[in-house]
Design a protein around this motif. Structure first.
Motif, short mmCIF file in Angstrom:
data_model
loop_
_atom_site.label_atom_id
_atom_site.label_comp_id
_atom_site.label_asym_id
_atom_site.label_seq_id
_atom_site.Cartn_x
_atom_site.Cartn_y
_atom_site.Cartn_z
N GLU A 165 27.67 116.76 56.38
CA GLU A 165 28.21 117.92 57.06
C GLU A 165 27.42 119.17 56.71
N ARG A 221 40.22 125.89 56.44
CA ARG A 221 40.50 127.34 56.32
C ARG A 221 40.91 127.68 54.89
N ASP A 234 25.21 121.61 58.96
CA ASP A 234 25.51 123.02 59.16
C ASP A 234 24.26 123.87 58.96
N VAL A 258 32.68 126.70 58.92
CA VAL A 258 33.11 125.37 59.32
C VAL A 258 34.48 125.43 59.95
N ASP A 259 35.00 126.62 60.07
CA ASP A 259 36.36 126.73 60.61
C ASP A 259 36.35 127.38 61.98
N ILE A 260 35.36 127.05 62.76
CA ILE A 260 35.33 127.68 64.07
C ILE A 260 36.46 127.17 64.93
N GLU A 261 36.73 127.96 65.91
CA GLU A 261 37.82 127.60 66.80
C GLU A 261 37.45 126.35 67.60
N LYS A 306 34.50 118.35 56.45
CA LYS A 306 34.86 119.66 55.93
C LYS A 306 35.22 120.61 57.05
N GLY A 307 36.17 121.44 56.78
CA GLY A 307 36.46 122.52 57.70
C GLY A 307 37.34 122.10 58.85
N SER A 308 37.84 123.10 59.52
CA SER A 308 38.78 122.81 60.60
C SER A 308 38.08 122.65 61.92
N GLN A 309 36.76 122.79 61.92
CA GLN A 309 36.07 122.75 63.21
C GLN A 309 36.19 121.38 63.85
#
Lengths: 379, 1238
Positions: free
Chosen positions: B626, A35, B630, B653-656, A10-13
């Motif tokens: 996941e 995102r 988290d 979950v969208d960290i850089e 999941k997610g872009s990380q």
């Protein structure tokens, strides 16, 4: 041929990390909710560019992205390598972003990889190509990567926002597998080398950065040499900027690096430095001092690699044959921790992590997953 | 010895040899004469052996000899392979293979008898025995079908090839040898049996010799072939079996590359653990099975995918390490094995005393071993009773006939350890029957509750206590099989007794149906848990003093830090609770949780999360993984604030994605002196000795783990350097002596490595078996005494690496060790696999061993395999492209459709229709991937009733690919439709204009070798009739230009290459899912299909070869026009030479008168002679005629005589018969006579 079972994420990380490990372990992955709630949902341009790069260097890899780009299916293929490849990395992330997974992938290819990458050579977010050249590639050699053919050549420099830099990267393949290492002696810093560069600005910038950096470092060590690399004309890329990379070499052959670059950031995103002084670019003296003190900070941490290279170090350790690798790093960086977790998920390798109280470092041990270069052809 | 006797008996009786004189003059004479003769002989020999005769005569030859010697030397060397297995190795697998009726099972039985003194009724499944103090063996009988042979070859460490000596080699032996060779080539020993069928000693000797040499050509010169001379009382002779066992015991097993890199398990026990209810509902539902066996090869990690040979790929649901059922004896110094230690374990054969499960131990008592000793209580009195051991007490109570209700139904009793269980098994038959069907469910329902591995002794002592206490009251049937009522689902199947004492209620009983044997298992629920709890409480109490203080310190520090992780909060609370409350009971309540939370403050767990959550994650989807990750996202203290700045959050979950960890915020001013001083020693300008000390100290402390690490971690973030410095110093002082120890340790390690290397070279240094004297060892050690430098160096490196690995891993505790490196090779494992097809259980045959092989990364994927293949020289036919073959590669067997190819000079792979006769070729097929260098065996036919050699080809993997690039030659043929000057329009070569466009610029050629080029598709103006004119524009007409004008009758060729598709087909062999006697039927070849459907082979008439008849060409005479002739120069002008037939030169001879005279005389003489000859011939002819007439006369006479003779003989015959017959014969004779007269 049965149904492909995807590893769901999941997610872009840690996008790069996931793609890299998925390719190495040949596990198909499915990433959802990339995102999903952002204003601009889905994959960003650099991520798409990374996928394109993977398609370029590998054979038969399937990438499926849904309409919004918030869902990705990736079925890895075989890394082919090859010569005369060209990839345009775009202008959202620097080449360093692409290099980190690429140098590991290239090792496990069918043929040695030689690729020309275009984009930013230096920016403040990712390690610069100078760092790769002077710190990362020597690190690879420790793992038994053949030194011949391991090369990075900077053709021209480019900084955000317009880029224009070009490098040529060549990576040999490992014949069978990497070598497990026991690397716990960080040694003492014996020399510091560095490169300060400037593109489309005065040479004066380089000199002042140099001077400022030396001002701090000279207290500790006399053997400091910072090269200047002034680019002009087409070699200087398309936008003005300047930056500096410092690498400290220790008596035991560790390379600890720190780098940064200053330029007008592209649009919305602004680097760490710009946080404090909004839109105000920091002067070269400050940059030099800052990077010197960052380097000292890294040295103080006391690992065999700096915090940036922790992730790469862990990945390489995990890819070793089934022997014990032992490394010492400083404070675990968040990225390093993420790497550790992903390594467990993809490769099934767990590290024994023990803090070393007397030096305030962390010692990590692992038994490698025994990855072999399977795609290599035997004669 | 027996053999010799027999030989003597068979041979002719030897003459008694001359007995030489022992005393007297003649004896003296001999003794005197002997040395003399010897001297003479030696003199003669000396004369014969000219020392110069064997010296070098030529330097070239000497050089060549030396080169050859060194080459041979080099051939012996191998690159050493790293065998990473540590600890005691798994039992070596001895596969006994041979054609049917050769004595395989008997050999195993005899060997087992030799080792264990047990009689084995039948050989089913692997049989593990302890053969020596450091060696265990596992005997497996190889089944007779090719699938079984392939599987056996994959796990065999030693293959005993049984050969019927009286018959000779059979195909099975060679097939198996070939399979072995391609799957790593383990050790091999041939065993000749049925030698007692030979009556003639000489013949026996010859046969042995012959077979031995044949065997040697197949393997290597000097390969061991063992002879079993014959049977005595239906068994092989003891002596020979003893010798064979010796051979086995000294054998060394070199690591094989495939097996060293893959874990595998030879299953020696197999259970179906599906819930019986689901089976009852649907007998064809997918089953859950457990597989037991020793782990071999490399370490097995959790989550590894495995391939069960003949079934398919599965993910292991659960792996549990069990106690070794057949452990090696203790390493006490003594010679030989005690009888007690001669263990053996063969659950599939139905023997072996103990069966270990995850949570229980079964003891099997054989029928004939059940002997009930008389109760001696009365005789010896009460004192004796007191003296008795608890265990004895228990057994006695068991044997008490009072409790034993039905011996006949239940002789095999399984005890979990407590005496109640034993008595429990003497249950009333009706209740027993009731339960039988249900028990697996209980087993696994209850398994969860009794997970704790309590040591056997503890329970035993407690048993004793209970027995004593409950001695007075009789434990009867009614207090049996108690299940606590909390198991509501199975409640109806159990009857609970209300008035039972609590101790008695807390066990259940289980019955196992296994191979028709009834086995019951007793499991206890509560009391064990309580015990365990108590234990752990004690432990925790011990720990607590330290623990509480630690946590307190910790929490204080946490308060300082800006962020608190969840568990540290918890921790703090508990710590507070524990300290504030004086009440012990309350204090105890939190102990478990507290210790649990305390454990968490460990860097490893901070990174990887709690072990509990992790294990649950493992089974569930990774998406959940996941999420859980988290939740417990690691935020190192001190970094927390930075992270929040960067936007690293639990939910985000969208960290850089950034590897750089920038902390400018924490930048320090490195100009300040004390800061500089703090890192001064990290530079070469600083204090070297201090720095050196620093590294070593840290190394020393890195070894110890535990609590101190935890609190150190609290300080770890703390950057108050002054304090730190002091603590470091104290450390240093303490650790100076540690430094010395470390270097000593290093030295010791190196020494060990060297020693191990030495051992590897001179393997006889440590005799692996106990009952061996040195002789046999020295005999069989083929150590590489003199390897080259390079190999030596490699060996040393490997040994050093091994030592380092061992040292690093040994300092970890067991659980982390398993997490880090997986289950070690050599441990006995229980694997749980779910949703296996029911056929596997249904058709399970213990004679066919189950092989579970672990798959490395990426090996479960499919792709195009490229192998270098060679048709086996004994296979009669060449192989055809696209004929399905069955391939054994890695652990797998599958059917696939190969395309054969050969690599051209330019690197192109050209398709071959058939494999070359005697050459390697490349085969490409679709299938699961295997790493390069893997051996491959290809089979076409699996059926057993086949006389021919079944292995069709052998191969090695070259590479795998996701794209297959095999090209095939293609010849496009076209005909000119219109010819211009040098341009022609070619039709029929292409089907469309698009195709023409594809081939623009391609070279074409006519039959008459005129070269040309394809230009473009012909426009309809020039080539085609335009549409306007009623015609339709024809597609695919190409305009070509040639180097010369071509004729309309020419045929134009275009030679090109086209890619051949490799069929994406592979079909795993599911031989374990069908009855073993049935041959697996997969895809058939086209030829087979044709044969079945009686279809003729389609024949292309044009492709048939015909005899070409060419008429001799007749040329017309050359006619040159007159005018032209005139114009020609003279040299070119046709000359008027009339062709004559044989120009003869007749020369007139004019003779002199004398000459003429001579000539006439000669002529006269010739004439006379001719006349004479004529006359003589006439005479001879006449004579010939005469002779012929005479001869015919003689012939007639002789015929007559012959007839007479015949008649005489017949007459003699006739005399024997009756008179009538003779008279009749006389008549006949008369008639003969008349005939003869005629």
């Amino acid at each position: 041929m049965g149904k492909i079972s995807y590893l769901r994420l999941k997610g872009s990380q840690n996008f790069r990390l996931r793609l890299l490990l998925s390719t190495l372990s040949s596990t198909p992955i499915l990433i959802e909710d990339i995102r999903a709630d952002a204003t601009w949902p889905g994959l960003l341009s650099h991520e798409v560019s990374l996928l394109r790069l993977l398609e370029k260097v590998s054979d038969d890899c399937h990438v499926e992205i849904n309409e919004t780009g918030s869902k990705l299916k990736y079925k890895p293929g075989i890394v082919m390598g090859g010569r005369n490849l060209v990839h345009d990395c775009g202008v959202s992330r620097s080449i360093g972003y692409f290099l980190e997974p690429l140098i590991v992938l290239g090792l496990f290819g069918k043929k040695p990889l030689t690729i020309r990458l275009k984009g930013f050579t230096n920016d403040s977010k990712d390690p610069s190509v100078d760092t790769f050249k002077s710190a990362t590639l020597p690190m690879l050699k420790r793992f038994g990567v053949p030194p011949e053919g391991l090369e990075l050549k900077i053709e021209s420099r480019g900084v955000p926002p317009h880029g224009g830099g070009e490098i040529i990267l060549s990576i040999p393949i490992v014949q069978d597998s990497l070598k497990a290492i026991s690397w716990i002696d960080e040694g003492m810093v014996k020399r510091i080398r560095g490169i300060s560069f400037s593109t489309r600005v005065s040479v004066q910038f380089e000199n002042s950065m140099r001077h400022a950096a030396r001002g701090i470092l000279n207290h500790l060590l006399p053997d400091i040499y910072i090269f200047t690399d002034h680019k002009a004309g087409p070699q200087a890329g398309k936008s003005p900027g300047y930056g500096i990379t410092l690498v400290a070499e220790t008596t035991s052959g560790c390379f600890i690096s720190a780098d940064t670059a200053i330029s007008y950031a592209s649009g919305k995103e602004d680097g760490m430095i710009e946080d404090e002084e909004n839109k105000e670019l920091s002067p070269p003296e400050d940059v030099g001092e800052q990077i010197a003190s960052t380097l000292l900070g890294e040295i103080e941490q006391g690992g065999v690699v700096d915090s940036t290279h922790q992730g790469l170090l862990f990945i390489l350790c995990a890819l070793c044959p089934q022997d014990v690798s032992k490394v010492r790093v400083g404070q675990l960086a968040p990225y390093g921790i993420e790497v550790l977790r992903h390594i467990r998920d993809f490769l099934g390798v767990k590290f024994v992590i023990k803090p070393d109280p007397s030096t305030r470092t962390v010692i990590l041990k692992c038994v490698g997953c025994g990855l072999k270069n399977l795609s290599r052809k035997i004669s | 010895m027996a053999k010799e006797k027999k030989q003597e008996g068979n041979s002719e009786q030897p003459h008694k040899s001359h007995r030489s004189r022992k005393v007297g003059a003649s004896a003296k004479k001999k003794s005197k004469s002997k040395p003399n003769s010897n001297d003479e002989l030696s003199k003669e020999q000396k004369k014969l052996h000219n020392p110069k005769a064997f010296a070098f005569t030529s330097t070239v030859k000497a050089k060549r000899l030396q080169a050859r010697a060194t080459e041979k030397e080099q051939q012996r060397l191998h690159i050493p392979m790293m065998d990473r297995s540590t600890g005691e190795p798994a039992p070596f697998v001895v596969v006994v293979q041979g054609p049917p009726q050769v004595g395989k099972s008997l050999l195993i039985k005899c060997l087992v008898k030799h080792y264990t003194k047990h009689n084995l009724p039948e050989v089913r499944g692997p049989i593990t025995i302890v053969s020596g103090k450091q060696r265990r063996l596992q005997f497996v009988e190889c089944p007779n079908d090719i699938n079984g042979m392939i599987d056996c070859a994959k796990f065999a460490d030693l293959a005993l090839l049984l050969i019927d000596g009286s018959y000779g080699f059979e195909m099975e032996t060679f097939e198996f040898l070939n399979i072995l060779q391609n799957h790593g080539f383990p050790k091999i020993m041939g065993v000749l049996t049925h030698l007692d069928k030979f009556k003639d000693v000489k013949k026996l000797k010859k046969t042995k010799q012959r077979l031995k040499h044949r065997f040697w050509t197949e393997i290597y010169d000097g390969a061991k072939l063992f002879y079993l001379s014959g049977l005595i009382h239906g068994k092989y002779t003891k002596r020979e079996i003893h010798n064979l066992a010796r051979f086995i015991s000294v054998m060394k097993f070199p690591p094989l590359s495939w097996r060293v890199s893959h874990p595998y398990i030879l299953v020696d026990r197999f259970e179906d653990i599906t819930h019986p209810e689901t089976v009852r509902m649907n007998s064809k539902c997918n089953r859950n099975v457990t597989l037991y066996g020793y782990l071999r090869g490399c370490n097995l990690k959790k989550g590894t995918k495995v391939h069960i040979a003949g079934v398919g790929d599965y993910r292991l649901d659960d792996i549990t390490a069990l106690a070794d059922p057949c452990p090696l004896p203790s390493a006490a110094k003594k010679k030989g094995l005690r009888d007690k230690e001669k263990l053996f374990y063969a659950p599939m054969s139905g023997i072996g005393d103990l069966l270990y499960d995850k949570d229980a131990v079964y003891i099997t008592i054989k029928d004939d071993f059940v002997q009930y000793s008389k109760d001696e209580v009365d005789a010896s009195g009460t004192q004796r009773v007191k003296k008795r051991d608890h265990g004895v007490e228990m057994v006695k109570s068991l044997q008490n006939p009072e409790y034993l209700l039905d011996e006949t139904t239940e002789k095999k009793i399984s005890i979990f350890g407590r005496s109640e269980a034993a008595s429990c098994s003497t249950d009333a038959p009706d209740s027993g029957n009731q339960r039988e069907a249900l028990e697996p469910a209980e087993q696994y329902g209850s398994g969860i509750q009794d997970e704790d591995g309590e040591s056997e002794e503890d329970t035993h002592t407690e048993d004793g206590d209970r027995i004593e206490s409950s001695d007075g009251e009789k434990i009867l049937q009614k207090n049996l099989s108690m299940k606590t009522s909390d198991d509501s689902s199975d409640e109806e199947n159990y009857f609970t007794s209300d008035h039972q004492p609590p101790a008695a209620r807390n066990f259940k009983e289980q019955i196992n149906f296994h191979d028709g044997r009834v086995r019951r298992k007793a499991i206890f629920e509560n009391d064990m848990d309580i015990d365990h709890l108590k234990d752990s409480d004690d432990d925790e109490a011990d720990d607590n003093d330290q623990g509480s203080s630690d946590t307190e310190i910790k929490s204080d520090k946490d308060e300082d830090a800006s962020s608190h992780s969840d568990f540290s909060d918890e921790d703090e609370d508990h710590a507070r609770d524990g300290d504030d409350m004086g009440n012990i009971s309350k204090w105890k309540e939190f102990l478990v949780e507290r210790t649990a939370s305390r454990k968490n403050v460990n860097l490893m767990q901070l990174v990887y999360g709690k072990p509990v959550s992790e294990s649950s994650n493992e089974k569930q989807d990774s998406s959940e993984k996941e999420e859980s990750e988290d939740d417990e996202f690691f935020r190192p203290k001190g970094e927390g604030n930075k992270k929040s700045k960067e936007g690293i959050d639990d939910g985000n979950v969208d960290i850089e994605d950034c590897s750089k960890f920038i902390h400018y915020a924490s930048e320090k001013d490195w100009r300040s002196e004390d800061l500089i001083e703090s890192i001064r020693d990290r530079f070469v300008t600083g204090d070297w000795s201090k720095a050196a000390l620093r590294g070593q100290v840290s190394e020393a402390t890195s070894g110890d783990n535990g609590e101190d690490n935890d609190d150190v971690f609290g300080e770890f973030e703390d950057l108050e350097t002054g304090q730190k410095y002091e603590s470091n110093q104290t450390d240093r002082l303490g650790n100076v002596h540690k430094d010395d120890e470390l270097t000593a340790e290093e030295r010791r390690r190196k020494k060990l490595a060297l020693r191990a290397k030495f051992d590897a070279q001179y393997d006889s240094s440590e005799s692996p078996d106990e009952d061996n004297d040195g002789k046999s060892d020295t005999k069989f050690s083929h150590g590489q005494t003199d390897g080259s430098e390079y190999v030596d160096k490699l060996k040393e490196e490997i040994e050093l690496r091994k030592q380092v690995n061992m040292a690093e891993l040994n300092e970890l505790d067991d659980t982390t060790r398993i997490e880090i490196e997986g289950y070690r090779a050599g441990t006995y494992l229980r694997l749980e696999v779910s949703s296996v097809p029911f056929e596997m259980v249904e058709n399970f045959d213990p004679a066919h061993a189950i092989l579970v092989g672990g798959l490395a990364l990426g090996e479960e994927n499919v792709g195009y395999m490229q192998v270098r293949l060679k048709r086996h020289r004994w296979h009669k036919k060449v192989l055809k492209t696209r004929d399905p073959i069955i391939v054994s590669m890695g652990w797998r067997r599958y059917q696939t459709v190969p395309i054969y190819a050969i690599e051209d000079r330019n690197g192109r792979y050209r398709m071959l229709k058939y494999t070359p006769e005697h050459m390697h070729c490349v085969a490409m097929f679709w299938g699961p991937l295997a790493p390069p260098h893997t051996g491959v065996v290809a089979v076409q036919n699996l059926s057993n009733n086949q006389a021919t050699f079944r292995i069709t080809a052998t191969a090695t993997v070259l590479e795998f690919n996701h794209a297959a690039k095999i090209m095939k030659k293609i010849k496009l043929v076209g005909y000119p439709t219109k010819v211009f000057k040098k341009t022609a329009l070619i039709e029929g070569m292409f089907t469309s204009d698009l195709e023409v466009a594809r081939f623009e610029g391609a070279a074409v050629r006519t039959v008459s070798k005129i070269r040309g080029q394809v230009k473009k598709a012909a426009k309809d103006e020039i080539g085609n009739k335009s549409i306007k004119k009623g015609g339709y524009a024809k597609e695919g007409i190409a305009r070509c230009t040639f180097e010369d004008k071509i004729k309309m009758g020419d045929i134009v060729f275009l030679r090109a290459w086209t890619q051949v598709e490799v069929p994406c087909f592979y079909n795993p062999l599911t031989t374990a899912l069908q009855p073993r006697d049935k041959t697996w039927q997969g895809m058939k070849t086209v030829a087979e299909l044709r044969r079945e459907h009686n279809l003729p082979v389609p024949v292309n008439k044009d492709s048939l070869y015909q005899h070409i008849e060419r008429k001799a060409k007749k040329f017309n005479p050359l006619v040159i026009p007159k005018r032209l002739e005139e114009a020609l120069p003279f040299s070119s002008k046709p000359k008027n030479i009339t062709v004559r037939k044989q120009p003869r030169e007749i020369t007139a001879v004019v003779m002199e008168p004398r000459e003429r005279k001579v000539h006439t005389l000669v002529q006269h003489l010739q004439l006379i002679r001719n006349e004479k000859m004529k006359k003589r011939n006439l005479k001879q002819e006449a004579k010939k005629k005469e002779r012929e007439v005479e001869r015919s006369k003689e012939e007639q006479i002789s015929k007559k005589r012959q007839r007479e003779e015949r008649r005489g003989s017949l007459r003699k015959l006739g005399e024997i018969t009756a008179l009538q017959m003779s008279s009749w014969l006389l008549v006949l004779m008369s008639s003969y006579k008349s005939l003869a007269a005629n």
